[in-house]
Write an enzyme that holds these catalytic residues in place. Structure first.
Site, PDB file in Angstrom:
ATOM      1  N   GLU A  85      50.144   0.134  92.391  1.00 37.82           N
ATOM      2  CA  GLU A  85      50.971   0.336  91.196  1.00 37.82           C
ATOM      3  C   GLU A  85      52.572   0.243  91.829  1.00 37.82           C
ATOM      4  OE1 GLU A  85      49.830   2.752  88.269  1.00 37.82           O
ATOM      5  OE2 GLU A  85      51.951   3.211  87.273  1.00 37.82           O
ATOM      6  N   LYS A 280      46.892  10.979  84.038  1.00 35.34           N
ATOM      7  CA  LYS A 280      46.908   9.915  84.986  1.00 35.34           C
ATOM      8  C   LYS A 280      48.258   9.666  85.877  1.00 35.34           C
ATOM      9  CE  LYS A 280      47.252   5.265  85.692  1.00 35.34           C
ATOM     10  NZ  LYS A 280      48.344   4.554  86.167  1.00 35.34           N
ATOM     11  N   ASP A 296      37.828  11.481  99.497  1.00 35.69           N
ATOM     12  CA  ASP A 296      37.046  10.746  98.370  1.00 35.69           C
ATOM     13  C   ASP A 296      37.786  10.925  97.024  1.00 35.69           C
ATOM     14  OD1 ASP A 296      35.223  10.239  96.287  1.00 35.69           O
ATOM     15  OD2 ASP A 296      33.292  11.195  97.551  1.00 35.69           O
ATOM     16  N   HIS A 393      59.907   1.121  85.743  1.00 35.99           N
ATOM     17  CA  HIS A 393      58.732   0.571  85.867  1.00 35.99           C
ATOM     18  C   HIS A 393      58.848  -1.273  86.148  1.00 35.99           C
ATOM     19  CE1 HIS A 393      54.445   1.300  85.577  1.00 35.99           C
ATOM     20  NE2 HIS A 393      54.179   0.157  85.142  1.00 35.99           N
TER      21      HIS A 393
HETATM   22  C1  MEV Z   1      51.887   5.339  84.658  1.00 30.87           C
HETATM   23  O1  MEV Z   1      51.119   4.729  85.484  1.00 30.87           O
HETATM   24  C2  MEV Z   1      51.757   6.666  84.577  1.00 30.87           C
HETATM   25  C3  MEV Z   1      52.784   7.085  83.271  1.00 30.87           C
HETATM   26  O2  MEV Z   1      52.026   6.572  82.311  1.00 30.87           O
HETATM   27  C4  MEV Z   1      52.326   8.680  83.328  1.00 30.87           C
HETATM   28  C5  MEV Z   1      52.800   9.502  82.046  1.00 30.87           C
HETATM   29  O3  MEV Z   1      53.019   8.900  81.227  1.00 30.87           O
HETATM   30  O4  MEV Z   1      53.264  10.717  82.131  1.00 30.87           O
HETATM   31  C6  MEV Z   1      54.293   6.892  83.307  1.00 30.87           C
END
Ligand code: MEV
Length: 440
Positions: A85, A280, A296, A393
Protein backbone atom coordinates in the site's frame (compact mmCIF):
# COMPACT_ATOMS: atom_id res chain seq x y z
CA UNK A 1 -12.65 -24.99 -19.53
CA UNK A 2 -10.37 -25.75 -16.59
CA UNK A 3 -9.59 -29.36 -15.75
CA UNK A 4 -8.75 -31.24 -12.60
CA UNK A 5 -5.40 -32.98 -12.33
CA UNK A 6 -4.10 -35.93 -10.32
CA UNK A 7 -0.55 -36.00 -8.92
CA UNK A 8 0.12 -32.28 -9.56
CA UNK A 9 2.43 -31.95 -6.54
CA UNK A 10 4.64 -34.75 -7.92
CA UNK A 11 5.33 -32.89 -11.17
CA UNK A 12 8.54 -30.90 -11.61
CA UNK A 13 8.27 -27.13 -11.33
CA UNK A 14 8.52 -26.66 -15.07
CA UNK A 15 5.90 -29.33 -15.75
CA UNK A 16 3.59 -27.62 -13.25
CA UNK A 17 4.03 -24.36 -15.12
CA UNK A 18 3.45 -26.10 -18.47
CA UNK A 19 0.16 -27.52 -17.20
CA UNK A 20 -1.04 -24.22 -15.73
CA UNK A 21 -0.10 -22.24 -18.79
CA UNK A 22 -1.69 -24.78 -21.10
CA UNK A 23 -4.88 -25.02 -19.03
CA UNK A 24 -5.59 -21.44 -18.01
CA UNK A 25 -3.98 -18.81 -20.21
CA UNK A 26 -4.84 -17.48 -23.63
CA UNK A 27 -1.48 -15.79 -24.16
CA UNK A 28 0.63 -18.79 -23.17
CA UNK A 29 3.93 -17.26 -24.14
CA UNK A 30 3.32 -14.21 -21.97
CA UNK A 31 2.13 -16.21 -18.97
CA UNK A 32 5.18 -18.48 -19.17
CA UNK A 33 7.53 -15.50 -19.49
CA UNK A 34 6.02 -13.56 -16.58
CA UNK A 35 6.12 -16.53 -14.22
CA UNK A 36 9.78 -17.18 -15.04
CA UNK A 37 10.74 -13.51 -15.01
CA UNK A 38 10.26 -13.57 -11.24
CA UNK A 39 12.60 -16.52 -10.66
CA UNK A 40 15.80 -15.59 -8.89
CA UNK A 41 18.91 -16.09 -10.99
CA UNK A 42 20.70 -17.50 -7.94
CA UNK A 43 19.55 -21.13 -8.18
CA UNK A 44 20.24 -21.94 -4.53
CA UNK A 45 18.25 -18.94 -3.35
CA UNK A 46 15.42 -19.84 -5.70
CA UNK A 47 15.42 -23.41 -4.41
CA UNK A 48 15.17 -22.11 -0.84
CA UNK A 49 12.02 -20.20 -1.79
CA UNK A 50 10.66 -23.11 -3.82
CA UNK A 51 10.92 -25.30 -0.76
CA UNK A 52 9.09 -22.97 1.65
CA UNK A 53 5.75 -24.31 0.37
CA UNK A 54 4.32 -26.94 -1.95
CA UNK A 55 3.77 -26.29 -5.65
CA UNK A 56 5.87 -23.11 -5.87
CA UNK A 57 5.84 -21.85 -9.43
CA UNK A 58 7.46 -18.45 -8.96
CA UNK A 59 8.06 -15.68 -6.41
CA UNK A 60 5.57 -13.00 -5.45
CA UNK A 61 7.35 -9.73 -4.74
CA UNK A 62 6.25 -7.17 -2.18
CA UNK A 63 8.27 -3.98 -1.71
CA UNK A 64 10.45 -3.97 1.40
CA UNK A 65 10.65 -0.38 2.59
CA UNK A 66 12.17 1.18 5.67
CA UNK A 67 10.88 3.87 8.02
CA UNK A 68 13.76 5.61 9.86
CA UNK A 69 13.83 7.81 12.97
CA UNK A 70 11.79 5.65 15.33
CA UNK A 71 12.92 6.50 18.85
CA UNK A 72 11.76 3.66 21.10
CA UNK A 73 12.70 3.78 24.79
CA UNK A 74 15.58 6.08 23.82
CA UNK A 75 17.00 3.77 21.13
CA UNK A 76 16.79 4.73 17.48
CA UNK A 77 15.41 2.24 14.99
CA UNK A 78 14.93 2.06 11.26
CA UNK A 79 11.95 -0.23 10.84
CA UNK A 80 11.66 -2.60 7.86
CA UNK A 81 8.17 -2.87 6.36
CA UNK A 82 6.97 -5.28 3.67
CA UNK A 83 3.78 -3.85 2.19
CA UNK A 84 2.15 -2.97 -1.12
CA UNK A 85 0.00 0.00 0.00
CA UNK A 86 1.56 3.22 -1.31
CA UNK A 87 1.20 5.51 1.68
CA UNK A 88 2.00 3.24 4.64
CA UNK A 89 5.79 3.61 4.86
CA UNK A 90 5.58 7.35 4.19
CA UNK A 91 3.00 7.71 6.97
CA UNK A 92 5.11 5.67 9.40
CA UNK A 93 8.20 7.77 8.63
CA UNK A 94 6.24 10.97 9.16
CA UNK A 95 4.87 9.82 12.51
CA UNK A 96 8.33 8.62 13.59
CA UNK A 97 9.82 12.04 12.83
CA UNK A 98 6.97 13.83 14.59
CA UNK A 99 7.48 11.84 17.80
CA UNK A 100 11.27 11.90 17.53
CA UNK A 101 10.99 15.61 18.24
CA UNK A 102 8.68 14.94 21.19
CA UNK A 103 10.51 12.31 23.23
CA UNK A 104 9.79 9.24 21.08
CA UNK A 105 7.78 6.11 21.88
CA UNK A 106 7.70 4.40 25.27
CA UNK A 107 6.95 0.69 25.32
CA UNK A 108 6.69 -2.16 27.80
CA UNK A 109 5.97 -5.87 27.53
CA UNK A 110 3.18 -6.67 29.98
CA UNK A 111 3.14 -10.46 29.68
CA UNK A 112 4.36 -13.28 27.40
CA UNK A 113 2.15 -16.29 28.14
CA UNK A 114 0.78 -18.36 25.25
CA UNK A 115 -2.07 -20.85 25.28
CA UNK A 116 -2.76 -24.27 23.77
CA UNK A 117 -5.66 -26.67 24.24
CA UNK A 118 -6.46 -30.35 23.96
CA UNK A 119 -10.17 -30.57 23.17
CA UNK A 120 -11.78 -33.85 24.19
CA UNK A 121 -15.05 -35.66 24.80
CA UNK A 122 -15.58 -37.56 28.05
CA UNK A 123 -18.82 -39.32 28.88
CA UNK A 124 -19.06 -39.76 32.61
CA UNK A 125 -18.68 -38.41 36.13
CA UNK A 126 -16.81 -35.08 36.31
CA UNK A 127 -15.40 -35.80 39.78
CA UNK A 128 -13.72 -38.93 38.47
CA UNK A 129 -12.30 -36.98 35.52
CA UNK A 130 -10.95 -34.37 37.92
CA UNK A 131 -9.37 -37.10 40.05
CA UNK A 132 -7.78 -38.62 36.95
CA UNK A 133 -6.51 -35.23 35.76
CA UNK A 134 -4.93 -34.39 39.14
CA UNK A 135 -3.19 -37.75 39.18
CA UNK A 136 -2.03 -37.57 35.56
CA UNK A 137 -0.97 -33.92 35.38
CA UNK A 138 2.65 -34.54 36.54
CA UNK A 139 2.88 -37.38 34.01
CA UNK A 140 1.64 -35.10 31.20
CA UNK A 141 4.55 -32.81 32.00
CA UNK A 142 7.05 -35.64 32.49
CA UNK A 143 6.15 -37.36 29.20
CA UNK A 144 6.80 -34.08 27.36
CA UNK A 145 10.36 -33.73 28.72
CA UNK A 146 11.99 -34.69 25.40
CA UNK A 147 10.14 -31.75 23.80
CA UNK A 148 10.53 -29.25 26.64
CA UNK A 149 14.12 -29.94 27.84
CA UNK A 150 15.82 -27.33 25.62
CA UNK A 151 13.17 -24.68 26.17
CA UNK A 152 13.39 -25.29 29.95
CA UNK A 153 17.19 -24.90 29.87
CA UNK A 154 16.64 -21.41 28.50
CA UNK A 155 13.98 -20.56 31.11
CA UNK A 156 10.77 -21.36 29.22
CA UNK A 157 8.45 -24.35 28.93
CA UNK A 158 5.05 -25.43 30.21
CA UNK A 159 3.66 -23.03 32.81
CA UNK A 160 0.52 -24.89 33.79
CA UNK A 161 -2.18 -27.27 32.59
CA UNK A 162 -5.79 -26.89 33.72
CA UNK A 163 -8.79 -29.11 33.24
CA UNK A 164 -11.73 -27.07 31.95
CA UNK A 165 -15.34 -28.19 31.99
CA UNK A 166 -17.04 -26.89 28.83
CA UNK A 167 -20.18 -28.99 29.10
CA UNK A 168 -22.37 -25.89 29.42
CA UNK A 169 -21.42 -25.13 25.82
CA UNK A 170 -21.28 -28.62 24.31
CA UNK A 171 -22.38 -31.90 25.91
CA UNK A 172 -19.43 -33.96 27.25
CA UNK A 173 -16.86 -31.40 26.04
CA UNK A 174 -13.75 -30.72 28.17
CA UNK A 175 -10.32 -29.19 27.64
CA UNK A 176 -6.79 -29.45 28.82
CA UNK A 177 -6.05 -25.74 28.79
CA UNK A 178 -2.28 -25.26 28.91
CA UNK A 179 -0.12 -22.16 29.22
CA UNK A 180 3.43 -21.84 27.92
CA UNK A 181 6.44 -19.54 27.93
CA UNK A 182 8.23 -19.86 24.58
CA UNK A 183 10.86 -17.10 24.99
CA UNK A 184 12.22 -15.95 21.62
CA UNK A 185 10.28 -18.53 19.60
CA UNK A 186 6.77 -17.84 18.37
CA UNK A 187 6.29 -21.33 19.75
CA UNK A 188 3.63 -22.85 17.49
CA UNK A 189 5.58 -26.07 16.84
CA UNK A 190 6.71 -26.34 20.46
CA UNK A 191 3.19 -25.84 21.82
CA UNK A 192 1.54 -28.17 19.31
CA UNK A 193 4.11 -30.91 19.97
CA UNK A 194 3.53 -30.62 23.73
CA UNK A 195 -0.25 -30.72 23.26
CA UNK A 196 -0.12 -33.80 21.06
CA UNK A 197 2.00 -35.51 23.71
CA UNK A 198 -0.47 -34.48 26.47
CA UNK A 199 -3.31 -35.93 24.40
CA UNK A 200 -1.48 -39.23 23.91
CA UNK A 201 -0.61 -39.65 27.60
CA UNK A 202 -4.09 -38.53 28.70
CA UNK A 203 -5.89 -40.95 26.41
CA UNK A 204 -3.59 -43.92 27.14
CA UNK A 205 -3.55 -43.47 30.89
CA UNK A 206 -7.33 -43.13 31.03
CA UNK A 207 -7.55 -46.73 29.76
CA UNK A 208 -5.63 -47.82 32.87
CA UNK A 209 -7.46 -45.64 35.45
CA UNK A 210 -9.40 -48.14 37.55
CA UNK A 211 -11.82 -45.57 39.02
CA UNK A 212 -13.28 -45.02 35.53
CA UNK A 213 -16.06 -47.22 34.18
CA UNK A 214 -15.47 -48.95 30.84
CA UNK A 215 -17.19 -46.04 29.06
CA UNK A 216 -15.32 -43.37 31.04
CA UNK A 217 -11.99 -44.92 30.05
CA UNK A 218 -12.70 -44.09 26.41
CA UNK A 219 -11.60 -40.45 26.28
CA UNK A 220 -12.07 -39.18 22.77
CA UNK A 221 -9.50 -36.59 21.71
CA UNK A 222 -11.01 -34.18 19.17
CA UNK A 223 -7.90 -32.07 18.51
CA UNK A 224 -4.78 -30.57 20.04
CA UNK A 225 -3.78 -27.09 18.90
CA UNK A 226 -2.33 -23.81 20.13
CA UNK A 227 -4.57 -20.78 20.38
CA UNK A 228 -3.75 -17.68 18.37
CA UNK A 229 -5.74 -15.72 20.94
CA UNK A 230 -2.99 -14.50 23.26
CA UNK A 231 -4.47 -11.87 25.59
CA UNK A 232 -1.67 -12.65 28.05
CA UNK A 233 1.10 -12.05 25.53
CA UNK A 234 0.62 -8.33 25.70
CA UNK A 235 2.64 -5.24 24.84
CA UNK A 236 1.98 -1.56 25.46
CA UNK A 237 3.18 1.35 23.30
CA UNK A 238 2.64 4.99 24.14
CA UNK A 239 3.48 8.53 23.08
CA UNK A 240 2.86 11.69 25.07
CA UNK A 241 3.68 15.39 25.00
CA UNK A 242 2.35 18.73 26.16
CA UNK A 243 -0.87 19.57 24.34
CA UNK A 244 0.59 22.81 22.97
CA UNK A 245 3.50 20.87 21.42
CA UNK A 246 1.13 18.83 19.27
CA UNK A 247 0.87 21.40 16.54
CA UNK A 248 3.67 21.68 14.02
CA UNK A 249 2.08 24.32 11.81
CA UNK A 250 -0.03 27.50 12.01
CA UNK A 251 -3.23 26.00 10.62
CA UNK A 252 -4.29 24.27 13.84
CA UNK A 253 -3.51 24.78 17.53
CA UNK A 254 -2.31 21.95 19.75
CA UNK A 255 -5.58 22.09 21.70
CA UNK A 256 -7.76 21.88 18.60
CA UNK A 257 -5.67 19.07 17.20
CA UNK A 258 -5.85 17.10 20.48
CA UNK A 259 -9.62 17.62 20.79
CA UNK A 260 -10.33 16.35 17.28
CA UNK A 261 -7.86 13.52 17.58
CA UNK A 262 -9.40 12.29 20.84
CA UNK A 263 -12.89 12.60 19.33
CA UNK A 264 -11.74 10.37 16.46
CA UNK A 265 -10.38 7.78 18.91
CA UNK A 266 -13.58 7.95 21.00
CA UNK A 267 -15.66 7.30 17.89
CA UNK A 268 -13.58 4.19 17.12
CA UNK A 269 -14.06 3.07 20.73
CA UNK A 270 -17.86 3.05 20.46
CA UNK A 271 -18.62 2.52 16.77
CA UNK A 272 -17.64 -0.86 15.29
CA UNK A 273 -17.93 0.31 11.64
CA UNK A 274 -15.29 2.91 12.36
CA UNK A 275 -13.30 0.66 14.73
CA UNK A 276 -12.66 -1.90 11.98
CA UNK A 277 -11.14 0.72 9.66
CA UNK A 278 -9.31 2.39 12.52
CA UNK A 279 -7.76 -0.95 13.52
CA UNK A 280 -7.09 -1.82 9.88
CA UNK A 281 -4.86 1.24 9.77
CA UNK A 282 -3.03 -0.04 12.86
CA UNK A 283 -2.58 -3.41 11.15
CA UNK A 284 -1.05 -1.62 8.12
CA UNK A 285 1.94 -0.93 10.35
CA UNK A 286 1.85 -4.15 12.33
CA UNK A 287 1.51 -6.58 9.42
CA UNK A 288 4.23 -4.86 7.42
CA UNK A 289 6.81 -5.37 10.18
CA UNK A 290 5.49 -8.82 11.09
CA UNK A 291 5.90 -9.86 7.45
CA UNK A 292 9.33 -8.25 7.04
CA UNK A 293 10.57 -10.11 10.12
CA UNK A 294 9.28 -13.49 8.90
CA UNK A 295 6.45 -13.78 11.42
CA UNK A 296 2.94 -15.14 10.97
CA UNK A 297 0.70 -12.16 10.18
CA UNK A 298 -2.46 -14.30 10.01
CA UNK A 299 -1.91 -15.43 13.59
CA UNK A 300 -1.29 -11.85 14.67
CA UNK A 301 -4.36 -10.57 12.80
CA UNK A 302 -6.66 -13.23 14.27
CA UNK A 303 -5.39 -12.63 17.80
CA UNK A 304 -5.48 -8.85 17.60
CA UNK A 305 -9.05 -8.66 16.27
CA UNK A 306 -10.28 -11.14 18.89
CA UNK A 307 -8.67 -8.90 21.51
CA UNK A 308 -10.40 -5.86 20.01
CA UNK A 309 -13.72 -7.65 20.72
CA UNK A 310 -12.87 -8.90 24.19
CA UNK A 311 -15.56 -6.80 25.89
CA UNK A 312 -18.27 -8.24 23.63
CA UNK A 313 -18.18 -5.46 21.04
CA UNK A 314 -15.51 -4.74 18.42
CA UNK A 315 -13.65 -1.61 19.49
CA UNK A 316 -10.59 0.56 18.99
CA UNK A 317 -7.20 -0.87 19.93
CA UNK A 318 -5.83 2.60 20.67
CA UNK A 319 -6.87 5.16 23.27
CA UNK A 320 -6.10 8.83 23.89
CA UNK A 321 -6.55 11.34 26.68
CA UNK A 322 -5.48 14.73 27.99
CA UNK A 323 -4.51 14.90 31.65
CA UNK A 324 -2.87 17.93 33.32
CA UNK A 325 -2.12 19.45 29.92
CA UNK A 326 -0.42 16.28 28.68
CA UNK A 327 -1.71 14.46 25.61
CA UNK A 328 -1.24 10.67 25.79
CA UNK A 329 -1.96 8.22 23.01
CA UNK A 330 -1.49 4.49 23.64
CA UNK A 331 -2.28 0.95 22.69
CA UNK A 332 -2.07 -2.45 24.34
CA UNK A 333 -2.14 -5.40 21.98
CA UNK A 334 -1.44 -9.11 22.05
CA UNK A 335 1.45 -10.15 19.79
CA UNK A 336 2.89 -13.68 19.62
CA UNK A 337 6.15 -13.17 17.72
CA UNK A 338 9.41 -15.03 17.28
CA UNK A 339 12.96 -14.00 16.49
CA UNK A 340 14.26 -17.57 16.35
CA UNK A 341 12.84 -20.54 14.45
CA UNK A 342 10.44 -20.44 11.49
CA UNK A 343 11.61 -18.25 8.63
CA UNK A 344 13.78 -16.08 10.88
CA UNK A 345 16.97 -18.05 10.33
CA UNK A 346 16.12 -19.13 6.81
CA UNK A 347 14.96 -16.22 4.68
CA UNK A 348 17.94 -13.98 3.83
CA UNK A 349 15.82 -10.81 3.81
CA UNK A 350 14.25 -11.69 7.16
CA UNK A 351 17.73 -12.16 8.64
CA UNK A 352 18.67 -8.75 7.26
CA UNK A 353 15.50 -7.15 8.64
CA UNK A 354 16.24 -8.55 12.10
CA UNK A 355 19.82 -7.30 11.97
CA UNK A 356 18.51 -3.87 10.97
CA UNK A 357 16.44 -3.98 14.18
CA UNK A 358 19.54 -4.70 16.31
CA UNK A 359 18.77 -8.48 16.40
CA UNK A 360 15.85 -8.12 18.80
CA UNK A 361 14.57 -10.67 21.29
CA UNK A 362 10.91 -11.61 20.81
CA UNK A 363 10.05 -9.13 23.57
CA UNK A 364 11.96 -6.33 21.85
CA UNK A 365 10.26 -7.18 18.54
CA UNK A 366 6.83 -7.05 20.22
CA UNK A 367 7.62 -3.49 21.26
CA UNK A 368 8.86 -2.44 17.82
CA UNK A 369 5.84 -3.94 16.08
CA UNK A 370 3.44 -2.27 18.52
CA UNK A 371 5.13 1.06 17.85
CA UNK A 372 4.72 0.60 14.10
CA UNK A 373 1.00 0.06 14.70
CA UNK A 374 0.60 3.05 17.00
CA UNK A 375 2.57 5.30 14.63
CA UNK A 376 0.41 4.22 11.70
CA UNK A 377 -2.77 4.99 13.62
CA UNK A 378 -1.39 8.36 14.70
CA UNK A 379 -0.53 9.25 11.10
CA UNK A 380 -3.95 8.14 9.83
CA UNK A 381 -5.92 10.03 12.50
CA UNK A 382 -3.76 13.09 12.05
CA UNK A 383 -4.56 13.19 8.32
CA UNK A 384 -8.21 12.22 8.77
CA UNK A 385 -8.90 14.96 11.30
CA UNK A 386 -6.96 17.69 9.48
CA UNK A 387 -6.35 17.52 5.72
CA UNK A 388 -8.39 14.37 5.01
CA UNK A 389 -6.78 11.10 4.01
CA UNK A 390 -6.86 11.44 0.24
CA UNK A 391 -4.29 14.23 -0.04
CA UNK A 392 -1.40 12.12 1.23
CA UNK A 393 -2.84 8.87 -0.07
CA UNK A 394 -3.25 10.07 -3.65
CA UNK A 395 0.17 11.73 -3.64
CA UNK A 396 1.70 8.35 -2.89
CA UNK A 397 -0.65 6.61 -5.32
CA UNK A 398 0.37 8.97 -8.14
CA UNK A 399 3.30 6.75 -9.12
CA UNK A 400 1.00 3.71 -9.42
CA UNK A 401 -1.26 5.61 -11.82
CA UNK A 402 1.74 6.81 -13.84
CA UNK A 403 3.04 3.26 -14.05
CA UNK A 404 -0.36 2.03 -15.21
CA UNK A 405 0.03 4.43 -18.12
CA UNK A 406 3.63 3.32 -18.67
CA UNK A 407 4.88 6.86 -18.15
CA UNK A 408 8.55 7.45 -19.01
CA UNK A 409 10.94 8.83 -16.38
CA UNK A 410 10.70 12.29 -17.97
CA UNK A 411 6.90 12.17 -17.93
CA UNK A 412 6.97 11.07 -14.28
CA UNK A 413 9.22 13.96 -13.35
CA UNK A 414 7.07 16.59 -15.09
CA UNK A 415 3.79 15.24 -13.74
CA UNK A 416 5.08 14.77 -10.18
CA UNK A 417 6.22 18.41 -10.25
CA UNK A 418 2.79 19.49 -11.50
CA UNK A 419 1.02 17.64 -8.66
CA UNK A 420 3.17 19.21 -5.97
CA UNK A 421 0.74 22.12 -6.19
CA UNK A 422 -2.38 20.41 -7.58
CA UNK A 423 -4.80 17.86 -6.12
CA UNK A 424 -4.14 14.31 -7.27
CA UNK A 425 -7.17 12.47 -8.60
CA UNK A 426 -7.18 9.60 -11.07
CA UNK A 427 -8.82 11.70 -13.76
CA UNK A 428 -6.53 14.70 -13.16
CA UNK A 429 -3.49 12.46 -13.63
CA UNK A 430 -4.89 10.94 -16.81
CA UNK A 431 -5.62 14.42 -18.13
CA UNK A 432 -2.09 15.56 -17.31
CA UNK A 433 -0.55 12.58 -19.08
CA UNK A 434 -2.71 13.08 -22.16
CA UNK A 435 -1.90 16.79 -22.29
CA UNK A 436 1.80 16.12 -22.00
CA UNK A 437 1.69 13.44 -24.68
CA UNK A 438 -0.23 15.66 -27.11
CA UNK A 439 2.29 18.47 -26.54
CA UNK A 440 5.26 16.20 -27.29
C1 MEV B 1 -6.01 2.82 4.93
O1 MEV B 1 -5.25 1.71 4.57
C2 MEV B 1 -6.08 2.95 6.42
C3 MEV B 1 -7.00 4.07 6.94
O2 MEV B 1 -8.31 3.91 6.40
C4 MEV B 1 -7.04 3.91 8.44
C5 MEV B 1 -8.05 4.80 9.14
O3 MEV B 1 -9.05 5.16 8.53
O4 MEV B 1 -7.80 5.09 10.33
C6 MEV B 1 -6.50 5.41 6.53
Amino acid sequence: MSKSIAGFSKLSKSKKIDWIVETYFSNKEDANRILKQYWNTDEKLQQLHDEFIENTITNYYLPLGVAPNFLINDTLYTIPMAIEESSVVAAASKAAKFWLERGGFKTRVISTTKIGQVHFIYKGDFNKLKQFFDKTKPKLIKDSKAITANMEKRGGGIIDIELRDKTDDIKDYYQLHASFETLDAMGANFINSCLEQFAKTFKNDALKFDVFSAQEKQIDIVMSILSNYVPDCLVRAEVSCKVEDLSDNDTISGEDFATKFIQAVNIAEVEPYRAVTHNKGIMNGIDAVVLATGNDFRAVEAGVHAYASRHGKYSSLTHAKIENGIFTFWMEIPLALGTVGGLTGLHPLVKLALELLHKPSAKALMQIVAVAGLAQNFAALRSLTTTGIQQGHMKMHLMNILNQFEASNDEKETITEHFKTNTVTHSAVVEAINKLRVKN
